[in-house]
Scaffold this active site. Structure first.
Site, short mmCIF file in Angstrom:
data_model
loop_
_atom_site.label_atom_id
_atom_site.label_comp_id
_atom_site.label_asym_id
_atom_site.label_seq_id
_atom_site.Cartn_x
_atom_site.Cartn_y
_atom_site.Cartn_z
N ALA A 76 1.01 -1.35 -0.04
CA ALA A 76 -0.02 0.83 0.01
C ALA A 76 1.00 1.51 -0.28
O ALA A 76 1.21 2.58 0.67
CB ALA A 76 -0.76 -0.24 1.43
N GLY A 78 0.80 3.69 -2.00
CA GLY A 78 0.06 4.60 -2.39
C GLY A 78 0.78 6.02 -3.02
O GLY A 78 0.50 7.25 -2.80
N ASN A 133 -1.30 5.22 -15.61
CA ASN A 133 -2.66 4.36 -14.08
C ASN A 133 -3.76 4.99 -13.93
O ASN A 133 -3.79 5.91 -13.51
CB ASN A 133 -1.69 4.29 -13.12
N CYS A 136 -4.63 1.14 -9.84
CA CYS A 136 -4.07 1.91 -8.43
C CYS A 136 -5.09 1.28 -7.33
O CYS A 136 -6.22 1.98 -6.45
CB CYS A 136 -3.20 2.63 -7.79
N LYS A 171 -3.72 0.71 -18.40
CA LYS A 171 -3.00 -0.33 -17.12
C LYS A 171 -4.45 -0.68 -16.62
O LYS A 171 -5.14 0.32 -15.98
CB LYS A 171 -2.27 0.08 -16.18
#
Length: 310
Positions: A76, A78, A133, A136, A171
């Site tokens: 995680a 971040g 991205n 996430c 992604k």
């Protein structure tokens, strides 16, 4: 810029992203290449995908933010990163010296932020493409929201397509009902390729103290444990889109990488195993070149998506 020397295993992902090898190193596992370059020859692989870059620097989530799990790890972090200003001044000069393709992973809090980061990088030399991205799983309320919606994916890719003529790789997250629907939305909006899978949402618990091992409670599961899921998602998306697929998720060997090509990937990314075997990318790339360069070997085009299911 990437070294486009012709090799037996070379692959062209389109719009200027030509890889000497199908092997890339995944975002978040190689930082900006400097540390890993002391342990392996990055010019031998197809390229690296940098740690995510956002408009402003980010400290990421507080620790503990990494934990080992059976056959993998959960993180995680971040999206901690230096921000675009320091990336341009401190990281890009080194990346230009690598002799391999450089794809920059882009993160943001809004479409405008994504567009501004891409626009500022687009004016600079030494980059071959962007990995957007949208998936996430350990940053609350940001890219994960965009990555689970076909409409939001289509909107952001459409906007970014107007900003750059460089390669756009999107992604994808496996944490959706239909990953093919997201992939099709990205393709229809002008994405040049899709990369998948990002990490699976997971958690780890210290049951004796009744506490999560991660401060964030949940995080992204990666490593060999997720390979079967990743292969299934690559195979699914390969049956839905016509743009190239970059497969990732649990690749720990040459054999693992070849499985992804058979399932439909044009290239692969190696992630978590970089922490265990820093030269794994170079070794897998060498094995691939030996395989496809051998007398009587199939071409990359013949080999890709050659899974026999009947």
């Amino acid at each position: 810029m990437g070294n486009n020397t012709a090799t037996a295993a070379a692959v062209d992902l389109g719009r200027g992203l030509r890889l000497k090898s199908p092997v890339l190193l995944a975002s978040g596992t190689v930082s900006y290449g400097e540390e890993l370059s002391r342990l392996t020859d990055l010019s031998k692989i197809g390229g690296i995908v940098t740690k995510a870059i956002s408009l402003e620097p980010r400290a990421g989530n507080p620790p503990q933010r990494i934990a080992e799990t059976p056959s993998g790890m959960i993180n995680a972090i971040g999206l901690a990163n230096v921000g675009i200003e320091r990336f341009i001044s401190e990281k890009l000069p080194f990346l230009r010296t690598l002799g391999t393709s450089v794809v920059v992973n882009i993160a943001g809090r809004s479409i405008d932020e994504y567009a501004e980061v891409v626009s500022r990088l687009d004016a600079l030399e030494g980059l071959d493409g962007y990995e957007i991205n949208l998936s996430c799983p350990n940053v609350k309320g940001e890219c994960m929201i965009m990555g689970v919606s076909p409409d939001a994916t289509r909107e952001i890719v459409t906007e970014l397509r107007t900003v750059t003529k460089r390669h756009l790789m999107v992604k994808l997250t496996p944490n959706v009902t239909s990953i093919s629907a997201i992939a099709l939305a990205a393709e229809s909006a002008g994405a040049d390729s899709v990369s998948l899978i990002n990490t699976l949402v997971g958690m780890a618990i210290d049951w004796k103290n009744r506490r999560p091992l991660l401060r964030n409670v949940t995080g992204g599961l990666s490593g060999p444990a997720i390979k079967p899921v990743a292969l299934a998602k690559v195979w699914e998306v390969a049956g839905a889109v016509s743009i190239p697929i970059v497969g990732m998720g649990g690749i720990a060997s040459f054999d693992d990488a070849m499985e992804f090509l058979v399932a439909g990937a044009s290239a692969v990314q190696i992630g978590t195993m970089n922490f265990v075997e820093p030269d794994i990318g170079e070794r897998v790339a060498t094995r691939m070149e030996e395989f496809f360069g051998a007398p009587g070997a199939p071409s990359m085009q013949e080999f890709r998506k050659s899974l026999v299911t009947g």
